[in-house]
Write an enzyme that holds these catalytic residues in place. Structure first.
Site, PDB file in Angstrom:
ATOM      1  N   TYR A 103       0.837  -1.201   0.000  1.00 22.20           N
ATOM      2  CA  TYR A 103       0.000   0.000   0.000  1.00 22.20           C
ATOM      3  C   TYR A 103       0.873   1.253   0.000  1.00 22.20           C
ATOM      4  O   TYR A 103       0.585   2.220  -0.707  1.00 22.20           O
ATOM      5  CB  TYR A 103      -0.958  -0.020   1.194  1.00 22.20           C
ATOM      6  CG  TYR A 103      -1.989  -1.105   1.078  1.00 22.20           C
ATOM      7  CD1 TYR A 103      -3.099  -0.957   0.254  1.00 22.20           C
ATOM      8  CD2 TYR A 103      -1.848  -2.295   1.774  1.00 22.20           C
ATOM      9  CE1 TYR A 103      -4.042  -1.967   0.135  1.00 22.20           C
ATOM     10  CE2 TYR A 103      -2.786  -3.311   1.657  1.00 22.20           C
ATOM     11  CZ  TYR A 103      -3.873  -3.137   0.835  1.00 22.20           C
ATOM     12  OH  TYR A 103      -4.810  -4.141   0.709  1.00 22.20           O
ATOM     13  N   ASN A 127     -12.552   0.368  -4.931  1.00 21.51           N
ATOM     14  CA  ASN A 127     -12.398   0.113  -6.360  1.00 21.51           C
ATOM     15  C   ASN A 127     -13.623  -0.622  -6.906  1.00 21.51           C
ATOM     16  O   ASN A 127     -13.980  -1.687  -6.420  1.00 21.51           O
ATOM     17  CB  ASN A 127     -11.128  -0.712  -6.594  1.00 21.51           C
ATOM     18  CG  ASN A 127     -10.933  -1.102  -8.031  1.00 21.51           C
ATOM     19  OD1 ASN A 127     -11.420  -0.435  -8.935  1.00 21.51           O
ATOM     20  ND2 ASN A 127     -10.212  -2.180  -8.251  1.00 21.51           N
ATOM     21  N   CYS A 135      -6.522  -4.026  -7.944  1.00 20.07           N
ATOM     22  CA  CYS A 135      -6.247  -3.910  -6.507  1.00 20.07           C
ATOM     23  C   CYS A 135      -5.762  -5.236  -5.922  1.00 20.07           C
ATOM     24  O   CYS A 135      -5.153  -5.237  -4.853  1.00 20.07           O
ATOM     25  CB  CYS A 135      -7.457  -3.365  -5.759  1.00 20.07           C
ATOM     26  SG  CYS A 135      -8.975  -4.248  -6.083  1.00 20.07           S
ATOM     27  N   HIS A 136      -5.991  -6.339  -6.639  1.00 21.61           N
ATOM     28  CA  HIS A 136      -5.485  -7.625  -6.146  1.00 21.61           C
ATOM     29  C   HIS A 136      -3.963  -7.666  -6.137  1.00 21.61           C
ATOM     30  O   HIS A 136      -3.377  -8.506  -5.468  1.00 21.61           O
ATOM     31  CB  HIS A 136      -6.057  -8.786  -6.981  1.00 21.61           C
ATOM     32  CG  HIS A 136      -5.606  -8.788  -8.402  1.00 21.61           C
ATOM     33  ND1 HIS A 136      -6.240  -8.049  -9.386  1.00 21.61           N
ATOM     34  CD2 HIS A 136      -4.576  -9.425  -9.014  1.00 21.61           C
ATOM     35  CE1 HIS A 136      -5.625  -8.245 -10.537  1.00 21.61           C
ATOM     36  NE2 HIS A 136      -4.613  -9.073 -10.336  1.00 21.61           N
ATOM     37  N   GLU A 162      -1.338 -14.754 -12.648  1.00 21.99           N
ATOM     38  CA  GLU A 162      -0.414 -13.778 -13.247  1.00 21.99           C
ATOM     39  C   GLU A 162       1.043 -14.187 -13.094  1.00 21.99           C
ATOM     40  O   GLU A 162       1.897 -13.703 -13.832  1.00 21.99           O
ATOM     41  CB  GLU A 162      -0.652 -12.402 -12.630  1.00 21.99           C
ATOM     42  CG  GLU A 162      -1.998 -11.844 -13.019  1.00 21.99           C
ATOM     43  CD  GLU A 162      -2.300 -10.484 -12.431  1.00 21.99           C
ATOM     44  OE1 GLU A 162      -3.361  -9.944 -12.777  1.00 21.99           O
ATOM     45  OE2 GLU A 162      -1.502  -9.957 -11.625  1.00 21.99           O
TER      46      GLU A 162
END
Length: 170
Positions: A103, A127, A135-136, A162
């Site tokens: 963050y 979001n 945001c993940h 990913e």
């Protein structure tokens, strides 16, 4: 009119909501109205219509889950928020697939002091366009996955996808 389409994914249906070709909401739910009620009153006043094909957003979703991890980047998005929140959401879109940030790092990337990590957390929590505004990809600096609006298992799956840890199943 807000157009909505459900796209099946390996982690459940993804509701996509668009206005004039711009994504205004997306989330892992089988009910587009769950996303619609989170929109501003002005957008809700336009009404909701479920359609068969939203075009680019649906194509990008299918491509992303098939392994083209950059596909979501091409989809235009728009969501409400303060100037700070918009900067944080823009910085989120710059976090590339396969990487994560804290963050505090997100706040720094948005050109804000590190003390703005709380604002970064709030921007992630508010979001409306997951996973297009990814945001993940933000993890707590203390370790673990932190929270995720659609559940930590979905966040874990997206990060693993990913990072090449999941065989493509689309």
């Amino acid at each position: 009119m807000i157009a909505a389409q459900l796209v099946p994914t390996p982690v459940g249906p993804l509701a996509l909501l668009a206005r004039e070709g711009v994504l205004v909401a997306a989330g892992f739910t089988a009910d587009p109205t769950e996303m619609f009620v989170r929109l501003t009153p002005a957008l809700q006043a336009e009404g909701l219509e479920v359609v068969d094909d939203l075009g680019l957003a649906a194509e990008a979703t299918r491509a992303y889950f098939a392994g083209d991890l950059d596909a979501l980047d091409a989809v235009p998005v728009s969501q409400p928020g303060s100037a700070t929140r918009k900067r944080l959401h823009a910085a989120l879109r710059e976090v590339k697939a396969g990487t994560t940030v804290s963050y505090a790092e997100l706040a720094e990337r948005a050109g804000m002091p590190k003390t703005a990590a709380r604002a970064a957390g709030s921007a992630c929590a508010q979001n409306l366009i997951a996973p297009f505004v990814p945001c993940h990809r933000v993890l707590p600096s203390s370790g673990g996955y932190g929270g995720y609006y659609y559940g930590v298992p979905v966040k874990e799956w997206l990060i693993a996808h990913e990072n090449g840890g999941i065989a493509n199943s689309m």
